[in-house]
Enzyme design. Sequence first.
Site, PDB file in Angstrom:
ATOM      1  N   CYS A 130       6.760  -7.177   6.971  1.00 46.32           N
ATOM      2  CA  CYS A 130       7.852  -6.653   7.789  1.00 46.32           C
ATOM      3  C   CYS A 130       8.183  -7.675   8.866  1.00 46.32           C
ATOM      4  O   CYS A 130       7.308  -8.400   9.323  1.00 46.32           O
ATOM      5  CB  CYS A 130       7.404  -5.340   8.438  1.00 46.32           C
ATOM      6  SG  CYS A 130       8.677  -4.535   9.435  1.00 46.32           S
ATOM      7  N   CYS A 145       6.943  -4.760  15.645  1.00 50.86           N
ATOM      8  CA  CYS A 145       6.439  -3.726  16.564  1.00 50.86           C
ATOM      9  C   CYS A 145       5.000  -4.072  16.965  1.00 50.86           C
ATOM     10  O   CYS A 145       4.167  -4.400  16.111  1.00 50.86           O
ATOM     11  CB  CYS A 145       6.503  -2.345  15.921  1.00 50.86           C
ATOM     12  SG  CYS A 145       8.188  -1.863  15.515  1.00 50.86           S
ATOM     13  N   GLU A 156       0.818  -1.214   0.000  1.00 59.15           N
ATOM     14  CA  GLU A 156       0.000   0.000   0.000  1.00 59.15           C
ATOM     15  C   GLU A 156       0.851   1.263   0.000  1.00 59.15           C
ATOM     16  O   GLU A 156       1.979   1.285   0.469  1.00 59.15           O
ATOM     17  CB  GLU A 156      -1.009   0.006   1.150  1.00 59.15           C
ATOM     18  CG  GLU A 156      -0.479  -0.140   2.534  1.00 59.15           C
ATOM     19  CD  GLU A 156      -1.621  -0.109   3.571  1.00 59.15           C
ATOM     20  OE1 GLU A 156      -1.979  -1.188   4.055  1.00 59.15           O
ATOM     21  OE2 GLU A 156      -2.140   0.967   3.892  1.00 59.15           O
ATOM     22  N   CYS A 165       1.752  -2.358  15.351  1.00 63.32           N
ATOM     23  CA  CYS A 165       1.753  -2.149  13.895  1.00 63.32           C
ATOM     24  C   CYS A 165       1.105  -3.308  13.148  1.00 63.32           C
ATOM     25  O   CYS A 165       1.439  -4.473  13.365  1.00 63.32           O
ATOM     26  CB  CYS A 165       3.193  -1.955  13.423  1.00 63.32           C
ATOM     27  SG  CYS A 165       3.329  -1.715  11.642  1.00 63.32           S
ATOM     28  N   CYS A 217       3.642   8.464   0.505  1.00 70.34           N
ATOM     29  CA  CYS A 217       4.195   7.554   1.508  1.00 70.34           C
ATOM     30  C   CYS A 217       4.273   6.171   0.871  1.00 70.34           C
ATOM     31  O   CYS A 217       3.258   5.631   0.426  1.00 70.34           O
ATOM     32  CB  CYS A 217       3.269   7.547   2.717  1.00 70.34           C
ATOM     33  SG  CYS A 217       3.661   6.291   3.937  1.00 70.34           S
ATOM     34  N   CYS A 248      -2.135   2.209   9.591  1.00 65.97           N
ATOM     35  CA  CYS A 248      -0.957   1.723   8.852  1.00 65.97           C
ATOM     36  C   CYS A 248      -0.973   0.212   8.610  1.00 65.97           C
ATOM     37  O   CYS A 248      -0.913  -0.565   9.545  1.00 65.97           O
ATOM     38  CB  CYS A 248       0.311   2.074   9.626  1.00 65.97           C
ATOM     39  SG  CYS A 248       0.193   3.621  10.525  1.00 65.97           S
TER      40      CYS A 248
HETATM   41  N1  SAH Z   1       9.672   0.469   9.739  1.00 67.16           N
HETATM   42  C1  SAH Z   1       9.769   1.893   9.749  1.00 67.16           C
HETATM   43  C2  SAH Z   1       8.768   2.610   8.870  1.00 67.16           C
HETATM   44  C3  SAH Z   1       7.365   2.131   8.793  1.00 67.16           C
HETATM   45  S1  SAH Z   1       6.144   2.630   9.915  1.00 67.16           S
HETATM   46  C4  SAH Z   1       9.697   2.403  11.158  1.00 67.16           C
HETATM   47  O1  SAH Z   1       9.511   1.628  12.082  1.00 67.16           O
HETATM   48  O2  SAH Z   1       9.876   3.608  11.368  1.00 67.16           O
HETATM   49  C5  SAH Z   1       6.036   4.369   9.950  1.00 67.16           C
HETATM   50  C6  SAH Z   1       5.695   4.879  11.349  1.00 67.16           C
HETATM   51  O3  SAH Z   1       4.369   4.496  11.750  1.00 67.16           O
HETATM   52  C7  SAH Z   1       6.628   4.320  12.425  1.00 67.16           C
HETATM   53  O4  SAH Z   1       6.979   5.342  13.326  1.00 67.16           O
HETATM   54  C8  SAH Z   1       5.740   3.296  13.110  1.00 67.16           C
HETATM   55  O5  SAH Z   1       6.206   3.004  14.397  1.00 67.16           O
HETATM   56  C9  SAH Z   1       4.401   3.985  13.068  1.00 67.16           C
HETATM   57  N2  SAH Z   1       3.231   3.122  13.271  1.00 67.16           N
HETATM   58  C10 SAH Z   1       3.050   1.847  12.880  1.00 67.16           C
HETATM   59  N3  SAH Z   1       1.851   1.383  13.269  1.00 67.16           N
HETATM   60  C11 SAH Z   1       1.258   2.410  13.908  1.00 67.16           C
HETATM   61  C12 SAH Z   1      -0.014   2.568  14.534  1.00 67.16           C
HETATM   62  N4  SAH Z   1      -0.891   1.565  14.582  1.00 67.16           N
HETATM   63  N5  SAH Z   1      -0.289   3.760  15.087  1.00 67.16           N
HETATM   64  C13 SAH Z   1       0.594   4.794  15.029  1.00 67.16           C
HETATM   65  N6  SAH Z   1       1.799   4.708  14.458  1.00 67.16           N
HETATM   66  C14 SAH Z   1       2.129   3.527  13.904  1.00 67.16           C
END
Ligand code: SAH
Length: 343
Positions: free
Chosen positions: A110, A114, A90, A117, A103, A331
């Site tokens: 991935c 996290c 996406e 996420c 974006c 996301c």
């Molecule tokens: N892997 C990279 C980039 C992808 S995510 C990273 O970790 O930075 C882009 C941003 O969105 C990151 O800061 C991630 O922690 C955040 N993110 C992911 N899922 C999220 C959610 N459910 N709510 C808010 N931020 C989120």
Amino acid sequence: MDLKSMTLPELEDYMESIGEKKFRGKQLYEWMHKHLVFSLEEMNNIPKKLKEKIETKSEIYGVKLADCFVSKLDGTRKYLFELHDGNIIESVLMKYKHGNSVCISSQAGCRMGCRFCASTLGGLDRNLEPSEMLSQIYYIQKDIGERISNVVMMGTGEPLDNFENVLRFLELITSEEGLHISQRNLTISTCGIVPKIKELARKRLQITLAISLHSPNDEMRKELMPIANKYSMDELLDACRYYFKETNRRMTFEYSLVAGMNDQPEHAMQLCKRLKGFPCHVNLIPVNPIKERDFKQSLPESVSGFKKILEKNRVNVTIRREMGADINAACGQLRRKKLQSVR
Ligand code: SAH
């Protein structure tokens, strides 16, 4: 052979290696990276014979539209794209006064894990090729008929876990014979792979580095982000200092606020202590709840309280404005929904 992932000199060498004139390389490059065509058929100054020759030896990877959602509030567009092997990714278009920002995803899935996420729930399917990162931007620029001026790597995937391809992507997207986007208008977001941050620093690029911090201390960070078990916050912040020393670029720290977890005044205080005097900017993001996990979004008053404490301590801070609220799927959730419906 993945033609769209080749630099101009590589493409010129390639043409010579198959017995063609060097200038054919430049023609091909401009068709792909300036005129943004997705197939050989559209390249009307390339002889048919040469097209046939190229077709037997190489591919031009693109993206195919699988779905698109357009916000009625602010014109934000969420795209679901299908790759040549059926993988789904996406991308998001955001329209700002200062220009159009896209974006993009750097991986299909991935493996960083996290907790909050959605993109990591199914693990990593594969790395994206430079051509596939570019094609997300090219498709969207053609679709809206306006120039894309900014790119952020904040879609699915960890860019520094696909390091070589991301570097090559950066080289191609900034090239004069291509879209020629300035390095300063490119942002890479990482969960904090320390050795790769240092390696990137040594490249001395003028891109913006965003670090997903999300916690003021190691203990809490470990609960949210498995990568914190590998690198401590001290190590991470040292790498950030090194990045600043090499590039002179001020970094962004992303901090997603989870209700009752990392959004309390004492957490803001701890964060200030760690970041005081650091040339940075903190971006607060009320977490987007995902249905697979029990994380709740911070209340607006907690968010503004958190912000005030940072401001009082002279840490630069903004709250991320929510875009496309009416088409909002946190996301990675669109991709996940699509995969679950086809698999
Ligand atoms: N892997 C990279 C980039 C992808 S995510 C990273 O970790 O930075 C882009 C941003 O969105 C990151 O800061 C991630 O922690 C955040 N993110 C992911 N899922 C999220 C959610 N459910 N709510 C808010 N931020 C989120």
